[in-house]
Every structure is written in C-alpha cells, then in structure tokens.
Enzyme design. Structure first.
Site, mmCIF file in Angstrom:
data_model
loop_
_atom_site.group_PDB
_atom_site.id
_atom_site.type_symbol
_atom_site.label_atom_id
_atom_site.label_comp_id
_atom_site.label_asym_id
_atom_site.label_seq_id
_atom_site.Cartn_x
_atom_site.Cartn_y
_atom_site.Cartn_z
ATOM 1 N N LYS A 125 -8.558 14.739 7.956
ATOM 2 C CA LYS A 125 -9.930 15.050 8.379
ATOM 3 C C LYS A 125 -10.769 15.793 7.343
ATOM 4 C CE LYS A 125 -10.468 13.205 11.342
ATOM 5 N NZ LYS A 125 -10.459 11.708 11.225
ATOM 6 N N HIS A 168 -1.322 12.053 2.995
ATOM 7 C CA HIS A 168 -1.670 13.389 3.494
ATOM 8 C C HIS A 168 -0.553 14.397 3.186
ATOM 9 C CE1 HIS A 168 -5.267 12.139 5.471
ATOM 10 N NE2 HIS A 168 -4.720 11.550 6.502
ATOM 11 N N SER A 216 -12.782 18.485 13.648
ATOM 12 C CA SER A 216 -12.674 17.054 13.413
ATOM 13 C C SER A 216 -11.280 16.566 13.847
ATOM 14 C CB SER A 216 -12.911 16.779 11.928
ATOM 15 O OG SER A 216 -12.905 15.409 11.671
HETATM 16 P P1 A3P Z 1 -16.196 14.599 11.549
HETATM 17 O O1 A3P Z 1 -15.131 14.357 12.570
HETATM 18 O O2 A3P Z 1 -16.520 16.046 11.370
HETATM 19 O O3 A3P Z 1 -17.411 13.760 11.766
HETATM 20 P P2 A3P Z 1 -10.833 11.670 7.186
HETATM 21 O O4 A3P Z 1 -11.349 10.428 6.562
HETATM 22 O O5 A3P Z 1 -10.095 12.555 6.230
HETATM 23 O O6 A3P Z 1 -10.075 11.378 8.425
HETATM 24 O O7 A3P Z 1 -12.095 12.567 7.565
HETATM 25 C C1 A3P Z 1 -12.936 12.173 8.614
HETATM 26 C C2 A3P Z 1 -14.136 13.062 8.626
HETATM 27 O O8 A3P Z 1 -14.994 12.716 7.530
HETATM 28 C C3 A3P Z 1 -14.956 12.860 9.897
HETATM 29 O O9 A3P Z 1 -15.598 14.111 10.122
HETATM 30 C C4 A3P Z 1 -15.925 11.793 9.436
HETATM 31 O O10 A3P Z 1 -17.063 11.655 10.234
HETATM 32 C C5 A3P Z 1 -16.252 12.315 8.036
HETATM 33 N N1 A3P Z 1 -16.834 11.285 7.165
HETATM 34 C C6 A3P Z 1 -16.408 10.032 6.940
HETATM 35 N N2 A3P Z 1 -17.237 9.382 6.113
HETATM 36 C C7 A3P Z 1 -18.216 10.249 5.788
HETATM 37 C C8 A3P Z 1 -19.394 10.170 4.957
HETATM 38 N N3 A3P Z 1 -19.714 9.071 4.322
HETATM 39 N N4 A3P Z 1 -20.181 11.280 4.890
HETATM 40 C C9 A3P Z 1 -19.858 12.418 5.548
HETATM 41 N N5 A3P Z 1 -18.776 12.543 6.344
HETATM 42 C C10 A3P Z 1 -17.958 11.474 6.458
#
Ligand code: A3P
Length: 287
Positions: free
Chosen positions: A41, A100, A130
């Site tokens: 996340k 991860h 998140s």
């Molecule tokens: P939120 O749940 O706070 O919205 P991961 O890819 O490590 O699982 O992380 C997911 C988090 O990154 C989520 O956060 C997601 O919405 C956010 N995320 C993914 N793409 C993004 C982007 N282009 N810009 C900003 N946040 C992004």
C-alpha cells in the site's frame, strides 16, 4: 484461500504465500533484472506503471499490452496466479519484478547479480488506512475487524509482510551499501516529474522533457484509475474481491486525518518515536 497469517523468519505472512516460501527464496534473478520493492500500500502499482513507461520511452500503447500484474510479476504470488514461475523464467531481460519482502528476505539472487532495486515508502498513517481497506478485499488475509483493532495490529506488525517500521528502516539502512533507490510516495505526489527523472536516471534512461510530462499525465491517479491495464480491474477475483470497493481508492496524502481519532494519533506518535528511534529516516510529510 485460508484468511490466516503464519510467521516466516519472524515476519507475519499469509499462509497461502508462506507455503511456497522455499520457491520464493530460491527465485532466480538474472543480471539486469530490476526489482521494485515496497511495503504493501505504499504506491507499488503507481511505481510499476511509471517504471514500465520509462522502460518503453513513454509508449502508451506498449504499456497497455497487458494488465500491470502481468507486465511486472509479483514474486510472492507466482504459485497463485498467472504469470507463474515458468512464464516468468521465460520472460526476456531486463525483467521488472515486484516484491513486498523486507530487505533481509529479498531472494539472495538479486544481490548476487547486483540488480537495481527501487524502493517506495509511504507515511505510515496513510499506509495503515490504505491497508485496512485493502485487507477487506484481500482473500488470503484475515478479516480486518474494527479500524481500532486493525491499527493496533499494524503497529505490532501483525499484518501481511510484517512490520512497516522494520521494512522502511531495513531498506533505508541498506541503501548506501546496495544498489537501492529510495523514493517517497509523498514526493511522487508533490513533484512527480522530478521523481520520474530520478527513477529514469537510476535505470540508465535519459528521457526527453515531453516524455517525462507524458508519463506524469499517464500515471496521474485519475488516468490510472480509468486505465483497465493499470487499475487492477482484471486482477483475479479469488484473490482480490473488488465487488464492494475498488483497488484505486483515493490516492491522497494525509487521508489519515479523516480516520485517526486524536487519541489514536497521540498513541501512534508515541509508538512511532519508540519504533523509529535511532533511525535517520524522515518522511517528507511525516504525518
Ligand atoms: P489509497 O488506498 O490511499 O487510495 P499499492 O499499489 O502499493 O497497493 O498502493 C495502493 C495505494 O496507492 C492506494 O492508496 C492507491 O489508490 C494509491 N495509488 C495507486 N495509483 C496511484 C496514483 N497514480 N497516484 C496516487 N496514488 C495512487
């Protein structure tokens, strides 16, 4: 799926992932492979899309060739989904892979080949929220219970892939000794072009200014949310159930303020000081 955690090398890990531990540790990286490592996340998918676009000089069509989880496979899940280990072994170099795992549990072959590693860290409060939403969808992690209970588990490292604190500290402490680029989610949000150039240089690519602007645009939250090849809409449903909520949730910095109570924030702060004591890592926006 089991919806249970077990403990591997002192780290909480989903039972469904842990049962393949030997294969994970024996993953054979090759010279030239690139590893993207993050605590869950922290903006992994965002950085995956950025790296793929950098590697293909901002070519939007090529980067829509397959969903992101197929373009950049996830080492810990190769036994649970496609592409599996056989397909990944056949992928042409340079491969980009996602993990991860904390720094001390990265498959040794990555270090043996001096592979480039990009690490993304995100402030812990937003990461915890998140993760709380994500774990409601993820079928191989335990039910979250209440936010209050979940936050306690997060602080104790009793969530998938273990302690956030150990994870960010581990990579921070190794970054000078190894080939690691340490990037912050908050910087990506604030100055995306600057961070994209940094990542591109680390990967040995000199991008035109227009290409950098194009990558900034294509990887904005709004654009990625609408891109079926980047928004996780085709991720296997048996693993991630998005019927109630979507993977691309808010993509903000500071969303924690909508969820933490004053007391939770104070307790978190105190515990943070204890767990991060002696570490020089400072977040651009620590709260
Ligand atoms: P939120 O749940 O706070 O919205 P991961 O890819 O490590 O699982 O992380 C997911 C988090 O990154 C989520 O956060 C997601 O919405 C956010 N995320 C993914 N793409 C993004 C982007 N282009 N810009 C900003 N946040 C992004």
């Amino acid at each position: 799926m089991q919806r249970k955690l077990s403990v591997v090398e002192g780290m909480a890990l989903a039972q469904d992932v842990a049962r393949n531990w030997e294969q994970i540790q024996n993953f054979q990286a090759r010279e030239g492979d690139i590893l993207l490592d993050t605590y869950p996340k922290s903006g992994t998918t965002w950085m995956q899309e950025i790296i793929d676009l950098i590697m293909h000089n901002g070519d939007e069509q090529i980067c829509r060739r397959a969903p992101i989880h197929q373009r950049i496979p996830f080492i810990e899940l190769l036994h649970l989904m496609q592409p599996g280990i056989e397909e990944v072994n056949l992928m042409p170099s340079p491969r980009v892979l996602k993990s991860h795992l904390p720094v001390h549990l990265v498959p040794p072959s990555f270090w043996e080949h001096n592979c480039k590693v990009i690490y993304v860290a995100r402030n812990p409060r937003d990461t915890a929220i998140s993760y709380y939403h994500f774990d409601q969808m993820l079928q191989f992690h335990p039910e979250t219970g209440s936010w209050e209970d979940y936050l306690e588990r997060f602080m104790k490292g009793d969530v998938g892939w273990g302690s956030w604190y150990d994870h960010v500290k581990g990579f921070w402490e190794q970054k000078e000794k190894r080939n690691i680029l340490y990037v912050f989610f908050e910087d990506l949000k604030k100055t995306p072009a600057q961070e994209i150039v940094k990542v591109a240089r680390f990967l040995g690519k000199d991008l035109h200014e227009e290409t950098v602007s194009k990558i900034v645009r294509l990887t904005s939250f709004q654009n990625m949310r609408q891109n079926p090849m980047a928004n996780y809409s085709s991720f296997p449903k048996e693993i991630l159930d998005q019927s109630m909520a979507k993977f691309m949730r808010k993509g903000k910095v500071g969303d924690w303020k909508t969820k933490f109570t004053v007391l939770q924030n104070e307790q978190f702060e105190e515990d943070y000081g204890r767990q991060m004591a002696g570490c020089s890592l400072k977040f651009p926006d620590p709260k």
